[in-house]
Every structure is written in C-alpha cells, then in structure tokens.
Design a protein around this motif. Structure first.
Motif, PDB file in Angstrom:
ATOM      1  N   ALA A  64     -11.305 -16.085  -0.222  1.00  0.00           N
ATOM      2  CA  ALA A  64     -10.384 -17.039  -0.834  1.00  0.00           C
ATOM      3  C   ALA A  64      -9.052 -16.946  -0.096  1.00  0.00           C
ATOM      4  CB  ALA A  64     -10.212 -16.736  -2.313  1.00  0.00           C
ATOM      5  N   ALA A  65      -8.828 -17.884   0.810  1.00  0.00           N
ATOM      6  CA  ALA A  65      -7.618 -17.857   1.638  1.00  0.00           C
ATOM      7  C   ALA A  65      -6.376 -18.146   0.795  1.00  0.00           C
ATOM      8  CB  ALA A  65      -7.750 -18.880   2.755  1.00  0.00           C
ATOM      9  N   HIS A  66      -5.336 -17.328   1.013  1.00  0.00           N
ATOM     10  CA  HIS A  66      -4.089 -17.531   0.276  1.00  0.00           C
ATOM     11  C   HIS A  66      -2.959 -16.861   1.050  1.00  0.00           C
ATOM     12  CE1 HIS A  66      -1.505 -18.403  -3.067  1.00  0.00           C
ATOM     13  NE2 HIS A  66      -2.523 -18.881  -3.774  1.00  0.00           N
ATOM     14  N   SER A  67      -1.827 -17.513   1.125  1.00  0.00           N
ATOM     15  CA  SER A  67      -0.702 -16.995   1.907  1.00  0.00           C
ATOM     16  C   SER A  67       0.236 -16.102   1.089  1.00  0.00           C
ATOM     17  CB  SER A  67       0.106 -18.162   2.492  1.00  0.00           C
ATOM     18  OG  SER A  67       0.623 -18.970   1.443  1.00  0.00           O
ATOM     19  N   VAL A  68       0.091 -16.145  -0.242  1.00  0.00           N
ATOM     20  CA  VAL A  68       1.009 -15.381  -1.086  1.00  0.00           C
ATOM     21  C   VAL A  68       0.920 -13.886  -0.806  1.00  0.00           C
ATOM     22  CG1 VAL A  68       1.597 -14.747  -3.457  1.00  0.00           C
ATOM     23  CG2 VAL A  68       1.033 -17.118  -2.901  1.00  0.00           C
ATOM     24  N   SER A  69      -0.298 -13.357  -0.643  1.00  0.00           N
ATOM     25  CA  SER A  69      -0.470 -11.925  -0.424  1.00  0.00           C
ATOM     26  C   SER A  69       0.223 -11.473   0.856  1.00  0.00           C
ATOM     27  CB  SER A  69      -1.955 -11.570  -0.367  1.00  0.00           C
ATOM     28  OG  SER A  69      -2.596 -12.266   0.694  1.00  0.00           O
ATOM     29  N   THR A  70       0.135 -12.287   1.901  1.00  0.00           N
ATOM     30  CA  THR A  70       0.792 -11.935   3.171  1.00  0.00           C
ATOM     31  C   THR A  70       2.311 -11.905   3.008  1.00  0.00           C
ATOM     32  OG1 THR A  70      -1.011 -12.982   4.403  1.00  0.00           O
ATOM     33  CG2 THR A  70       1.045 -12.568   5.596  1.00  0.00           C
ATOM     34  N   VAL A  71       2.846 -12.878   2.308  1.00  0.00           N
ATOM     35  CA  VAL A  71       4.295 -12.941   2.081  1.00  0.00           C
ATOM     36  C   VAL A  71       4.757 -11.725   1.284  1.00  0.00           C
ATOM     37  CG1 VAL A  71       6.155 -14.213   0.941  1.00  0.00           C
ATOM     38  CG2 VAL A  71       4.376 -15.453   2.210  1.00  0.00           C
ATOM     39  N   VAL A  72       4.000 -11.364   0.252  1.00  0.00           N
ATOM     40  CA  VAL A  72       4.356 -10.211  -0.584  1.00  0.00           C
ATOM     41  C   VAL A  72       4.313  -8.923   0.225  1.00  0.00           C
ATOM     42  CG1 VAL A  72       3.644  -8.788  -2.544  1.00  0.00           C
ATOM     43  CG2 VAL A  72       3.659 -11.281  -2.746  1.00  0.00           C
ATOM     44  N   GLU A  73       3.259  -8.764   1.031  1.00  0.00           N
ATOM     45  CA  GLU A  73       3.122  -7.546   1.838  1.00  0.00           C
ATOM     46  C   GLU A  73       4.298  -7.399   2.806  1.00  0.00           C
ATOM     47  OE1 GLU A  73      -0.655  -8.014   3.643  1.00  0.00           O
ATOM     48  OE2 GLU A  73      -1.776  -7.571   1.802  1.00  0.00           O
ATOM     49  N   TRP A  74       4.666  -8.474   3.469  1.00  0.00           N
ATOM     50  CA  TRP A  74       5.796  -8.410   4.398  1.00  0.00           C
ATOM     51  C   TRP A  74       7.115  -8.208   3.654  1.00  0.00           C
ATOM     52  CZ3 TRP A  74       5.844  -7.149   9.182  1.00  0.00           C
ATOM     53  CH2 TRP A  74       4.730  -7.407   9.988  1.00  0.00           C
ATOM     54  N   GLY A  75       7.199  -8.748   2.458  1.00  0.00           N
ATOM     55  CA  GLY A  75       8.398  -8.533   1.644  1.00  0.00           C
ATOM     56  C   GLY A  75       8.587  -7.071   1.297  1.00  0.00           C
ATOM     57  N   VAL A  76       7.474  -6.403   0.943  1.00  0.00           N
ATOM     58  CA  VAL A  76       7.526  -4.977   0.628  1.00  0.00           C
ATOM     59  C   VAL A  76       7.918  -4.168   1.862  1.00  0.00           C
ATOM     60  CG1 VAL A  76       6.162  -2.979  -0.081  1.00  0.00           C
ATOM     61  CG2 VAL A  76       5.872  -5.156  -1.265  1.00  0.00           C
ATOM     62  N   VAL A  77       7.366  -4.524   3.019  1.00  0.00           N
ATOM     63  CA  VAL A  77       7.699  -3.831   4.267  1.00  0.00           C
ATOM     64  C   VAL A  77       9.190  -3.958   4.575  1.00  0.00           C
ATOM     65  CG1 VAL A  77       7.382  -3.851   6.771  1.00  0.00           C
ATOM     66  CG2 VAL A  77       5.385  -4.019   5.264  1.00  0.00           C
ATOM     67  N   VAL A  78       9.721  -5.164   4.445  1.00  0.00           N
ATOM     68  CA  VAL A  78      11.147  -5.395   4.711  1.00  0.00           C
ATOM     69  C   VAL A  78      12.011  -4.590   3.738  1.00  0.00           C
ATOM     70  CG1 VAL A  78      12.985  -7.121   4.653  1.00  0.00           C
ATOM     71  CG2 VAL A  78      10.801  -7.665   5.746  1.00  0.00           C
ATOM     72  N   ALA A  79      11.626  -4.572   2.441  1.00  0.00           N
ATOM     73  CA  ALA A  79      12.396  -3.823   1.436  1.00  0.00           C
ATOM     74  C   ALA A  79      12.394  -2.329   1.750  1.00  0.00           C
ATOM     75  CB  ALA A  79      11.812  -4.075   0.048  1.00  0.00           C
ATOM     76  N   GLU A  80      11.241  -1.795   2.158  1.00  0.00           N
ATOM     77  CA  GLU A  80      11.156  -0.367   2.475  1.00  0.00           C
ATOM     78  C   GLU A  80      11.950  -0.026   3.731  1.00  0.00           C
ATOM     79  OE1 GLU A  80       6.984   0.385   2.609  1.00  0.00           O
ATOM     80  OE2 GLU A  80       6.824   0.685   0.434  1.00  0.00           O
ATOM     81  N   LEU A  81      11.901  -0.894   4.745  1.00  0.00           N
ATOM     82  CA  LEU A  81      12.689  -0.658   5.953  1.00  0.00           C
ATOM     83  C   LEU A  81      14.186  -0.720   5.645  1.00  0.00           C
ATOM     84  CD1 LEU A  81      10.684  -2.702   8.617  1.00  0.00           C
ATOM     85  CD2 LEU A  81      10.843  -0.209   8.420  1.00  0.00           C
ATOM     86  N   LEU A  82      14.573  -1.632   4.759  1.00  0.00           N
ATOM     87  CA  LEU A  82      15.970  -1.739   4.355  1.00  0.00           C
ATOM     88  C   LEU A  82      16.428  -0.469   3.644  1.00  0.00           C
ATOM     89  CD1 LEU A  82      18.410  -3.691   4.271  1.00  0.00           C
ATOM     90  CD2 LEU A  82      17.616  -4.407   2.003  1.00  0.00           C
TER      91      LEU A  82
END
Length: 249
Positions: A64-82
């Motif tokens: 089931a293709a969906h872009s939300v999971s990718t956006v969330v994963e990258w959001g978490v990565v950015v928050a942790e790097l910050l």
C-alpha cells in the motif's frame, strides 16, 4: 514557559546556573519522545480500525503505497539531528568537556568510600595539603601532617559548604570501589572511580540545603551513603572557613 514545563515534567527544583541548559535539553528530548509516542498510538488505532477483519476478510500481500510514512521518518531524523548538533553537542562542549578557569573559582576535593563522602577544603591559604595512602590510618584523607600547606586545611564528612553565585569545581576519587556523585538540584552526576580523578562543576545560585546521593550500587550500605550541600552567602562561608580552619574530621 518554565513553570508550564515543570508541571508537565516535574523535576527537583533547580539550584545552579548551568542546570537550566540541562533542563531545556531534557524537556526537548522528552517532548520528541512524547510526540512519537502519541503519533505511534494514533497510527496503531487507525490501523486496527482500517484493517479490521470484518472490513478486510481476505489477506493480501500487496504493497500500500503512501508518502506519509516517508515524511514522518525524515521528520524524526531531522528532529534528532537538531537535538544532537544544536543542543546536545554544544551543551557537552560548554558544561562537560571544558572546565572553567580563573581566580574567582572555588575548588574542593571529595573522596568516596563505603559508605561516606570525605570532603577536603584548601583552607584560607588556598593551597591543598599533600595526601598519601601512608597516612590513611591517621586521618580519612591521608593528609600529610608534616606539610605546611595542610595545616589550615579543612575536612568534613558527608557535608559540603559552598558560597552562592561562585563557580565550584569538585575533584572526585574513591578509596575503595566505584561510587557515583549525584547532586540532582545542581543537575550533576559523575562516577567516582578508584585510581582516577574526575570532576564536576557548577555555580550554585540558590541558598539552601541539597542532598548528595551515591548513584552507583556500591555495597550493602549503599542506601545510607548520603551527604548534604549547604549553599550559603559569601560572608557566612568566609566565617565558616575561619571558624573551621585546621579542623580535620
């Protein structure tokens, strides 16, 4: 803002200047974890409802293709790097990796043992007397009785006196096993290791009495290895030094 955060994430009242940065970092980390927890909980609820058996009686392995999971994963990565590069590393560089220098800094030594904290002050002359294991039978810190620098030194057990608004460096070591010097009100904690000297530093900014706890299981009497830090005015501290110079508990 701080009062709201204290209610959401209560901690022991802060009593040091540097502890504020530590609290900010703790609030940010717990805030990220809270967002992730709520997000995953909502996700599981949606999945349980959307893919329930009555609605999807036949299983399928199609993606089931969906872009939300990718956006969330990258959001978490950015928050942790910050958190890492904007807060954690600068905090470590300022408060842990470097030790303040200058004339307006107080230095004391604390030696842990089963099950007490031995505290050593340099006395009015500002110089620590020599200590050696050869003299441990004579006094808890092994102070050399023949060293003139140690004549006015002060030693106490389980009690520390500090002047308010003056940076203090505490040099830590142990006579026997590994202990851990924990002072929650100042937001410092450091392992105390035999054969090594480690340090903590902070600037107390509230007059009062604060508990020292051993944060490392160090034996059967670990629970009673407690001490007190008394933060007093500079005048009271100077008076205490003059009254107790040369006293070795």
């Amino acid at each position: 803002m701080d009062s709201i955060l204290q209610k959401l994430l209560p901690m022991q009242p802060l009593a040091s200047v540097e502890g504020r940065d530590n609290d900010t970092l703790m609030y940010l980390i717990h805030g990220l974890v809270l967002v992730l927890f709520v997000g995953w909980a909502l996700y599981y609820i949606v999945v349980l409802i959307k893919f329930r058996q009555t609605k999807n009686s036949k299983a399928t392995d199609s993606h089931a293709a969906h872009s939300v999971s990718t956006v969330v994963e990258w959001g978490v990565v950015v928050a942790e790097l910050l958190l890492l590069f904007a807060f954690s590393i600068p905090f470590w560089a300022i408060h842990q990796a470097s030790v303040p220098e200058g004339r307006n800094i107080m230095e004391i030594k604390v030696v842990g043992q089963q099950f007490a904290w031995n505290v050593h002050y340099p006395g009015p002359d500002g110089h620590f007397g020599r200590s050696s294991a050869r003299f441990l039978n004579d006094n808890p810190l092994g102070l050399d009785p023949n060293d003139p620098d140690g004549k006015d030194d002060i030693t106490t057990m389980n009690e520390v006196y500090l002047p308010i608004n003056k940076p203090v460096i505490i040099r830590l070591t142990s006579k026997d096993v590994i202990h851990s010097f924990g002072l929650p009100a100042m937001r410092v904690k450091q392992d105390v290791i035999p054969g090594m000297v480690t340090s903590v530093w902070f600037t107390p900014n509230k007059i009062g009495q604060y508990e020292i706890a051993c944060s490392q299981l160090c034996g059967l009497g670990h629970y009673r290895m407690r001490g007190l830090v008394n933060v007093v005015s500079q005048g009271e501290f100077d008076h205490w030094i003059q009254q107790n110079k040369g006293i070795h508990d």
